[in-house]
Design a protein around this motif. Sequence first.
Motif, PDB file in Angstrom:
ATOM      1  N   GLY A  54     -38.730  27.355  76.487  1.00 21.53           N
ATOM      2  CA  GLY A  54     -40.135  27.660  76.609  1.00 21.53           C
ATOM      3  C   GLY A  54     -40.480  28.909  75.465  1.00 21.53           C
ATOM      4  N   GLU A  55     -39.661  29.873  75.358  1.00 20.47           N
ATOM      5  CA  GLU A  55     -39.980  30.691  74.463  1.00 20.47           C
ATOM      6  C   GLU A  55     -39.819  30.159  72.978  1.00 20.47           C
ATOM      7  OE1 GLU A  55     -37.357  34.359  75.272  1.00 20.47           O
ATOM      8  OE2 GLU A  55     -37.437  34.737  73.126  1.00 20.47           O
ATOM      9  N   GLU A  56     -38.918  29.464  72.606  1.00 23.34           N
ATOM     10  CA  GLU A  56     -39.183  28.690  71.324  1.00 23.34           C
ATOM     11  C   GLU A  56     -40.117  28.019  71.135  1.00 23.34           C
ATOM     12  OE1 GLU A  56     -37.198  28.998  68.558  1.00 23.34           O
ATOM     13  OE2 GLU A  56     -36.263  30.567  70.246  1.00 23.34           O
ATOM     14  N   ILE A  57     -40.557  27.221  72.090  1.00 27.85           N
ATOM     15  CA  ILE A  57     -41.805  26.495  72.179  1.00 27.85           C
ATOM     16  C   ILE A  57     -43.150  27.380  71.838  1.00 27.85           C
ATOM     17  CG2 ILE A  57     -43.480  24.975  73.245  1.00 27.85           C
ATOM     18  CD1 ILE A  57     -41.225  23.833  74.632  1.00 27.85           C
ATOM     19  N   LEU A  58     -43.166  28.389  72.520  1.00 30.69           N
ATOM     20  CA  LEU A  58     -44.210  29.337  72.103  1.00 30.69           C
ATOM     21  C   LEU A  58     -44.012  30.074  70.762  1.00 30.69           C
ATOM     22  CD1 LEU A  58     -46.744  30.566  74.056  1.00 30.69           C
ATOM     23  CD2 LEU A  58     -45.271  32.679  74.265  1.00 30.69           C
ATOM     24  N   ARG A  59     -43.100  30.475  70.423  1.00 28.82           N
ATOM     25  CA  ARG A  59     -42.989  30.975  69.065  1.00 28.82           C
ATOM     26  C   ARG A  59     -43.570  30.074  67.961  1.00 28.82           C
ATOM     27  NH1 ARG A  59     -39.877  35.615  68.370  1.00 28.82           N
ATOM     28  NH2 ARG A  59     -38.592  36.216  70.275  1.00 28.82           N
ATOM     29  N   SER A  60     -43.052  28.671  68.432  1.00 29.72           N
ATOM     30  CA  SER A  60     -43.520  27.623  67.392  1.00 29.72           C
ATOM     31  C   SER A  60     -45.050  27.617  67.511  1.00 29.72           C
ATOM     32  CB  SER A  60     -43.048  26.420  67.733  1.00 29.72           C
ATOM     33  OG  SER A  60     -41.472  26.584  67.491  1.00 29.72           O
ATOM     34  N   ALA A  61     -45.508  27.516  68.530  1.00 31.83           N
ATOM     35  CA  ALA A  61     -47.023  27.494  68.822  1.00 31.83           C
ATOM     36  C   ALA A  61     -47.948  28.640  68.236  1.00 31.83           C
ATOM     37  CB  ALA A  61     -47.443  27.295  70.498  1.00 31.83           C
ATOM     38  N   VAL A  62     -47.369  29.625  67.938  1.00 31.52           N
ATOM     39  CA  VAL A  62     -48.297  30.879  67.483  1.00 31.52           C
ATOM     40  C   VAL A  62     -48.592  30.299  65.991  1.00 31.52           C
ATOM     41  CG1 VAL A  62     -48.220  33.308  66.881  1.00 31.52           C
ATOM     42  CG2 VAL A  62     -47.051  32.733  68.944  1.00 31.52           C
ATOM     43  N   ASN A  63     -47.857  30.098  65.324  1.00 30.21           N
ATOM     44  CA  ASN A  63     -48.144  29.825  63.901  1.00 30.21           C
ATOM     45  C   ASN A  63     -48.854  28.365  63.630  1.00 30.21           C
ATOM     46  OD1 ASN A  63     -48.103  32.388  62.928  1.00 30.21           O
ATOM     47  ND2 ASN A  63     -45.796  32.311  62.982  1.00 30.21           N
ATOM     48  N   ALA A  64     -48.772  27.290  64.656  1.00 30.80           N
ATOM     49  CA  ALA A  64     -48.738  25.875  64.411  1.00 30.80           C
ATOM     50  C   ALA A  64     -50.074  25.679  63.832  1.00 30.80           C
ATOM     51  CB  ALA A  64     -48.504  25.290  65.791  1.00 30.80           C
ATOM     52  N   PRO A  65     -51.290  26.391  64.240  1.00 31.26           N
ATOM     53  CA  PRO A  65     -52.455  25.901  63.875  1.00 31.26           C
ATOM     54  C   PRO A  65     -52.669  26.113  62.426  1.00 31.26           C
ATOM     55  CG  PRO A  65     -52.589  27.329  65.680  1.00 31.26           C
ATOM     56  CD  PRO A  65     -51.322  27.427  65.452  1.00 31.26           C
ATOM     57  N   PHE A  66     -52.017  27.027  61.527  1.00 25.87           N
ATOM     58  CA  PHE A  66     -52.086  27.092  60.272  1.00 25.87           C
ATOM     59  C   PHE A  66     -51.400  26.236  59.379  1.00 25.87           C
ATOM     60  CE2 PHE A  66     -52.688  31.293  62.362  1.00 25.87           C
ATOM     61  CZ  PHE A  66     -53.875  31.321  62.242  1.00 25.87           C
ATOM     62  N   HIS A  67     -50.659  25.379  60.103  1.00 22.63           N
ATOM     63  CA  HIS A  67     -49.569  24.457  59.269  1.00 22.63           C
ATOM     64  C   HIS A  67     -49.809  23.002  59.833  1.00 22.63           C
ATOM     65  CE1 HIS A  67     -47.682  27.952  57.700  1.00 22.63           C
ATOM     66  NE2 HIS A  67     -47.635  28.421  59.152  1.00 22.63           N
ATOM     67  N   THR A  68     -51.117  22.568  60.211  1.00 20.40           N
ATOM     68  CA  THR A  68     -51.500  21.140  60.977  1.00 20.40           C
ATOM     69  C   THR A  68     -52.748  20.683  60.494  1.00 20.40           C
ATOM     70  OG1 THR A  68     -50.600  22.386  62.985  1.00 20.40           O
ATOM     71  CG2 THR A  68     -51.510  19.939  63.065  1.00 20.40           C
ATOM     72  N   ASP A  69     -52.546  19.306  60.198  1.00 20.22           N
ATOM     73  CA  ASP A  69     -53.806  18.840  60.016  1.00 20.22           C
ATOM     74  C   ASP A  69     -54.498  18.091  61.392  1.00 20.22           C
ATOM     75  OD1 ASP A  69     -53.927  19.075  57.234  1.00 20.22           O
ATOM     76  OD2 ASP A  69     -52.657  17.033  56.653  1.00 20.22           O
ATOM     77  N   PHE A  70     -55.468  18.513  61.801  1.00 22.18           N
ATOM     78  CA  PHE A  70     -55.972  18.272  63.091  1.00 22.18           C
ATOM     79  C   PHE A  70     -57.593  18.495  63.037  1.00 22.18           C
ATOM     80  CE2 PHE A  70     -57.376  20.243  66.919  1.00 22.18           C
ATOM     81  CZ  PHE A  70     -57.008  19.207  67.886  1.00 22.18           C
ATOM     82  N   GLU A  71     -58.137  17.638  63.719  1.00 21.97           N
ATOM     83  CA  GLU A  71     -59.513  17.678  63.855  1.00 21.97           C
ATOM     84  C   GLU A  71     -59.911  17.379  65.501  1.00 21.97           C
ATOM     85  OE1 GLU A  71     -62.111  14.772  62.599  1.00 21.97           O
ATOM     86  OE2 GLU A  71     -63.828  15.706  62.766  1.00 21.97           O
ATOM     87  N   GLY A  72     -60.473  18.430  66.168  1.00 20.44           N
ATOM     88  CA  GLY A  72     -60.410  18.304  67.690  1.00 20.44           C
ATOM     89  C   GLY A  72     -62.065  18.836  68.128  1.00 20.44           C
TER      90      GLY A  72
ATOM     91  N   GLN B 220     -56.320  22.698  58.685  1.00 20.51           N
ATOM     92  CA  GLN B 220     -55.978  21.903  57.580  1.00 20.51           C
ATOM     93  C   GLN B 220     -54.563  22.602  56.850  1.00 20.51           C
ATOM     94  OE1 GLN B 220     -58.102  18.641  55.620  1.00 20.51           O
ATOM     95  NE2 GLN B 220     -57.760  18.873  58.142  1.00 20.51           N
ATOM     96  N   LYS B 221     -53.599  22.038  56.503  1.00 24.05           N
ATOM     97  CA  LYS B 221     -52.537  22.705  55.863  1.00 24.05           C
ATOM     98  C   LYS B 221     -53.021  23.414  54.618  1.00 24.05           C
ATOM     99  CE  LYS B 221     -49.006  19.381  57.594  1.00 24.05           C
ATOM    100  NZ  LYS B 221     -48.289  18.144  57.142  1.00 24.05           N
ATOM    101  N   SER B 222     -52.654  24.413  54.100  1.00 24.34           N
ATOM    102  CA  SER B 222     -51.792  25.345  55.045  1.00 24.34           C
ATOM    103  C   SER B 222     -53.011  26.502  55.000  1.00 24.34           C
ATOM    104  CB  SER B 222     -50.482  25.809  54.366  1.00 24.34           C
ATOM    105  OG  SER B 222     -50.804  26.240  53.388  1.00 24.34           O
ATOM    106  N   ASN B 223     -52.932  27.105  56.271  1.00 19.57           N
ATOM    107  CA  ASN B 223     -53.918  28.294  56.551  1.00 19.57           C
ATOM    108  C   ASN B 223     -55.341  28.050  56.019  1.00 19.57           C
ATOM    109  OD1 ASN B 223     -51.783  29.771  57.041  1.00 19.57           O
ATOM    110  ND2 ASN B 223     -51.458  30.956  55.350  1.00 19.57           N
ATOM    111  N   PHE B 224     -55.905  26.959  56.571  1.00 16.72           N
ATOM    112  CA  PHE B 224     -57.396  26.682  56.387  1.00 16.72           C
ATOM    113  C   PHE B 224     -57.849  26.289  58.165  1.00 16.72           C
ATOM    114  CE2 PHE B 224     -61.129  24.435  55.806  1.00 16.72           C
ATOM    115  CZ  PHE B 224     -61.714  25.125  55.013  1.00 16.72           C
TER     116      PHE B 224
END
Lengths: 155, 338
Positions: free
Chosen positions: B30-48, B70-74
């Motif tokens: 759970g902790e690992e997942i959360l750590r990864s989730a904190v920065n995930a938005p800045f390294h993903t291509d996503f529209e929602g 949008q990758k990265s940091n957008f």
Amino acid sequence: MRCDWFKKNLSAYIDGEVNFLTRWRIKRHLKSCTDCYKDYIRLKNLRKISKIILLKSPEPGFYERLQAKLPRLSPNITLKKTGSLAKFWMLLPLPGKLAIGGVAILILFLLVIYPHLSGSSLNINKFEEEYLRSKEIFSVVEEPAPPLLLVSEER
Amino acid sequence: MRLSKLGVGLLSSLVLGLLITNPCCLADQGEEILRSAVNAPFHTDFEGIMESVFYTPTKTYTFKTKIIYQKSNFVYIEYLEPARIKGKIIIDNGKERIEYTPVNNKIDKLSSFASPKIEKIKQKALGVMLNNFEISRLSREVMRGREVYVISLNPRYPIGPLLKLWIDRKTYLPLKKEKYKPDGRLSSLLCYVEAKFGEHFPREIFYSKLPKIAANEKIEQDLFYYSREEIKKRVNFPLSFPAYLPPGYIFQGGEIIERERTVKLIYTDGLEVIILFQRPYTDILMRKNQWIKWGNLRVRFKESPHGKVFTWNKDKKTFVLIGELPLEEFVKIIQSIK
């Protein structure tokens, strides 16, 4: 008897200042001349009213007695100062009065109106926006800005 | 031979099964997942499209936002609902953050929230949060055709909120969030009602949506956080600090805003934030408020969708306190301010 003579002596007759013969002649004229009788009644009523007014006026010596009862003015009382200020204002020429009035309005503006214009009163929304901004930065799992504009509800 | 092989196989499956179902192991996950989730938005291509619902005792607020990563940091955010904020656009390219407000046709340029500086702050906040919340992985689910981890953040102190997160297994992007008050009531629900992964767009498309007007540059002024001692030296009026802080909360930093006239003290437990503002006496315009009296202190209070708001005057100063905590905690904080 002529009416002119009667009118000349009417006032003295009412005041009881005529001799017996004149009084008899006036009485007789009053019985025969309606106009003079009316004048006589009018003047008689006037005298009555004036007597009443005279009775309402204070008795002789009233003002002297009142003066004695009033407390004596202390020499320390600053009546003179107030008087001098009023005197100063009265003697002040119109441009001077206008200048003083202008300064008073300016002070009032700076103290009361300007603080509102210069943003001295703040809307709580500003603080709420700052709060949401910090929340987005400092909270680990805060979504990017969705609630940021909730505060605009009150605008 | 065959029997012994079968026995080893069974034993190893049992050990593996135990490892997987072990709560400690799940907690670590759970902790690992959360750590990864904190920065995930800045390294993903996503529209929602995200729907956010906020519950207050008197009203429920619903918002709809289009979010593009949008990758990265957008990051591109466009407000769709309600009508009064429709059309607001936020673009954060990792260097600057551009905010366009159509109501007053104004563009503000601020420091990026995806900058290394903010990343550092987030990491610090994560450390604070791990101290204050117990993170556990609850299950795996399928959400809109994608596998998600469901993790729960349970407060170690009774005043903290309970948080449930649905995090995409592939990208670690949080797709759903439920926040509960200490009394168990749902306080907010954020969920993507539409989600597309792997969509990449040229960035010019987003900038072309902004009107051609001059931006109000604020980059140099913001995101400076001072320590208690530093901020005391920088303002020309005596500062007050609360002697009491709710359990788990720490002082994160102080900011000076409003043309050097307002001090903003930030406290956090990693998840929630309390802000104490103070400035020389000012008339604060606050509608729909009620008065609370504690001793000689008269405090104005209102409950907004994102928390409780208090304002009062003391020692020729005006204070504003905002946060999401039980009322009793706010009483303790306000009374301890010296």
